[in-house]
Write an enzyme that holds these catalytic residues in place. Structure first.
Site, short mmCIF file in Angstrom:
data_model
loop_
_atom_site.label_atom_id
_atom_site.label_comp_id
_atom_site.label_asym_id
_atom_site.label_seq_id
_atom_site.Cartn_x
_atom_site.Cartn_y
_atom_site.Cartn_z
N ARG A 210 0.67 -1.25 0.07
CA ARG A 210 -0.07 -0.08 -0.06
C ARG A 210 0.84 1.21 -0.04
O ARG A 210 2.08 1.14 0.55
CB ARG A 210 -0.76 0.00 1.09
CG ARG A 210 -1.81 -1.12 1.34
CD ARG A 210 -2.73 -0.95 2.55
NE ARG A 210 -3.72 -2.32 2.68
CZ ARG A 210 -3.39 -3.41 3.33
NH1 ARG A 210 -2.14 -3.60 3.81
NH2 ARG A 210 -4.31 -4.32 3.48
N LYS A 235 -2.16 -2.16 7.61
CA LYS A 235 -3.56 -1.40 7.81
C LYS A 235 -4.41 -2.38 8.68
O LYS A 235 -5.40 -1.95 9.51
CB LYS A 235 -4.33 -1.43 6.17
CG LYS A 235 -5.41 -0.75 6.41
CD LYS A 235 -6.07 -0.90 4.84
CE LYS A 235 -7.51 -0.26 4.96
NZ LYS A 235 -8.14 -0.12 3.52
N HIS A 291 -4.16 3.21 -5.71
CA HIS A 291 -4.60 1.79 -5.22
C HIS A 291 -4.64 1.11 -6.23
O HIS A 291 -4.53 -0.05 -6.08
CB HIS A 291 -5.68 2.22 -4.33
CG HIS A 291 -5.92 0.99 -3.56
ND1 HIS A 291 -5.11 0.59 -2.37
CD2 HIS A 291 -6.79 -0.09 -3.28
CE1 HIS A 291 -5.63 -0.49 -1.61
NE2 HIS A 291 -6.58 -0.92 -2.27
N ARG A 294 -2.07 -1.63 -6.70
CA ARG A 294 -2.11 -2.78 -5.81
C ARG A 294 -2.90 -4.03 -6.40
O ARG A 294 -2.60 -5.00 -6.54
CB ARG A 294 -2.60 -2.38 -4.46
CG ARG A 294 -2.65 -3.56 -3.41
CD ARG A 294 -3.01 -3.16 -2.24
NE ARG A 294 -3.54 -3.98 -1.28
CZ ARG A 294 -2.90 -4.78 -0.43
NH1 ARG A 294 -1.44 -4.63 -0.65
NH2 ARG A 294 -3.36 -5.46 0.54
N HIS A 317 -3.92 -10.05 2.73
CA HIS A 317 -5.18 -10.25 2.78
C HIS A 317 -5.66 -11.52 3.71
O HIS A 317 -4.85 -12.59 3.60
CB HIS A 317 -5.90 -10.54 1.53
CG HIS A 317 -5.63 -9.27 0.42
ND1 HIS A 317 -4.84 -9.02 -0.27
CD2 HIS A 317 -6.77 -8.23 0.57
CE1 HIS A 317 -5.13 -7.51 -0.78
NE2 HIS A 317 -6.36 -7.27 -0.40
N TYR A 326 -9.05 -7.87 -5.36
CA TYR A 326 -7.95 -7.32 -6.05
C TYR A 326 -7.33 -8.05 -7.22
O TYR A 326 -6.22 -7.64 -7.69
CB TYR A 326 -6.87 -6.96 -4.92
CG TYR A 326 -7.11 -6.12 -3.86
CD1 TYR A 326 -6.82 -4.84 -3.92
CD2 TYR A 326 -7.98 -6.43 -2.72
CE1 TYR A 326 -6.99 -3.82 -2.90
CE2 TYR A 326 -8.35 -5.52 -1.86
CZ TYR A 326 -7.77 -4.20 -2.07
OH TYR A 326 -8.09 -3.09 -0.88
#
Length: 339
Positions: A210, A235, A291, A294, A317, A326
């Site tokens: 990120r 995150k 983003h 990513r 994740h 994603y």
């Protein structure tokens, strides 16, 4: 405070009348008994009067010393000063809060902050920003009121930001590089005044990290010998290791400096965001976000043949459902596997 009277029957009646208290009376066969009861009741009343005075004084002092919150904006400003600095995303949240303070909702008196008022603000906000942005705004303001109720003594019977419907979640983005866009974007980064922009973009493409993770990267967490980066705070609140491709190694190896402290010293997430927006415009990619890098990086990991657990370990994740958002494989690559 009290009086004793002798009745026709020879009994004695003790009476107490004090403003603010209900009248008391009781009859006894002898005067000593009446006097004893009267003394006991007067003692209890004096004690109660003293307690009321003390409580009144405490309330007066608390009222005079406590901050006066008249509007939602008053609560938001205290939250911004006290709560926001304790968060990992303090800089981003501060920008969001300062933006929300400019809205008319911030001037709404606390006593008038109803679900209807919040719903009107929500619908108006949706006319200018995405549903995801409004949901994040509502989540933040709902927490402002929760803290105000739990810790600052503001009496909210029901949190109006939790009483109204949240906007429907927007469809996940599936934006990836089109033909020639990666080259155009990197060329636009080379033209940027910010020399750090291209290395940061290339690391995002190669590692799926990120923006905040790249900006906050410290040299003490980079191990070029083992071709890895260890992220201590992410995150979702957990640490993870990220392997480095040869391209990522080359990007880090060519960075100037003594390799002490922050990899991109003095660079903030907001500065990267603004520099990227300008570069994206120069590259003619108006609908591309940082983003999305990513998304691109995660999809490339799958296209290289990595398994779901391997990719999840790199990206951080927790579930396949989260990871799937994603992952948008190029159909040509999938088709070739079917041959």
């Amino acid at each position: 405070m009290g009086a004793i009277q002798r009745g026709p029957s020879g009994h004695y009646t003790a009476k107490i009348r004090i403003k603010g208290f209900p009248p008391l009376s009781r009859t006894f066969p002898t005067r000593p008994e009446a006097e004893t009861w009267l003394d006991e009741q007067e003692t209890l009343i004096r004690k109660r009067i003293h307690e009321v005075k003390k409580e009144t004084e405490r309330h007066r002092i608390a009222t005079e010393c406590a901050p006066q919150y008249r509007t939602l904006g008053d609560l938001m400003r205290r939250y911004l000063a006290v709560v926001t600095p304790q968060k990992r995303s303090a800089d981003q949240e501060a920008l969001r809060m300062k933006g929300l303070l400019k809205h008319s909702l911030a001037d709404c008196p606390i006593s008038s902050l109803s679900p209807q008022r919040v719903a009107e603000w929500r619908d108006l906000r949706l006319q200018s920003v995405s549903s995801s942005t409004v949901k994040r705004d509502m989540t933040l303001l709902a927490h402002v009121l929760k803290i105000a109720c739990d810790e600052w003594g503001e009496p909210f019977a029901k949190n109006p930001f939790r009483a109204v419907r949240r906007p429907r979640e927007a469809r996940p983005r599936d934006r990836r590089f089109n033909a020639g866009e990666e080259v155009a974007l990197l060329a636009a980064c080379d033209e940027a005044r910010a020399a750090y922009l291209r290395p940061i973009v290339e690391l995002a493409i190669e590692t799926a990290m990120r923006q905040s993770e790249i900006v906050g990267l410290d040299w003490s967490r980079v191990n070029l010998a083992r071709r890895s980066v260890h992220l201590t705070m992410t995150k979702n609140g957990t640490s993870r290791g990220v392997p480095l491709s040869l391209r990522a190694m080359n990007v880090l190896d060519q960075l100037p400096g003594d390799r002490l402290g922050q990899v991109f010293a003095g660079v903030t997430a907001e500065a990267v965001k603004r520099a990227f927006i300008r570069a994206r415009k120069r590259a003619g990619m108006e609908d591309f976000r940082f983003h999305d890098l990513r998304h691109e990086a995660t999809s490339r990991l799958f296209e290289k043949g990595l398994t779901v657990p391997e990719v999840a370990r790199i990206t951080g994740h927790k579930t396949w459902t989260m990871l799937e958002r994603y992952t948008h494989l190029q159909l040509e690559d999938v088709a070739r596997r079917l041959d």
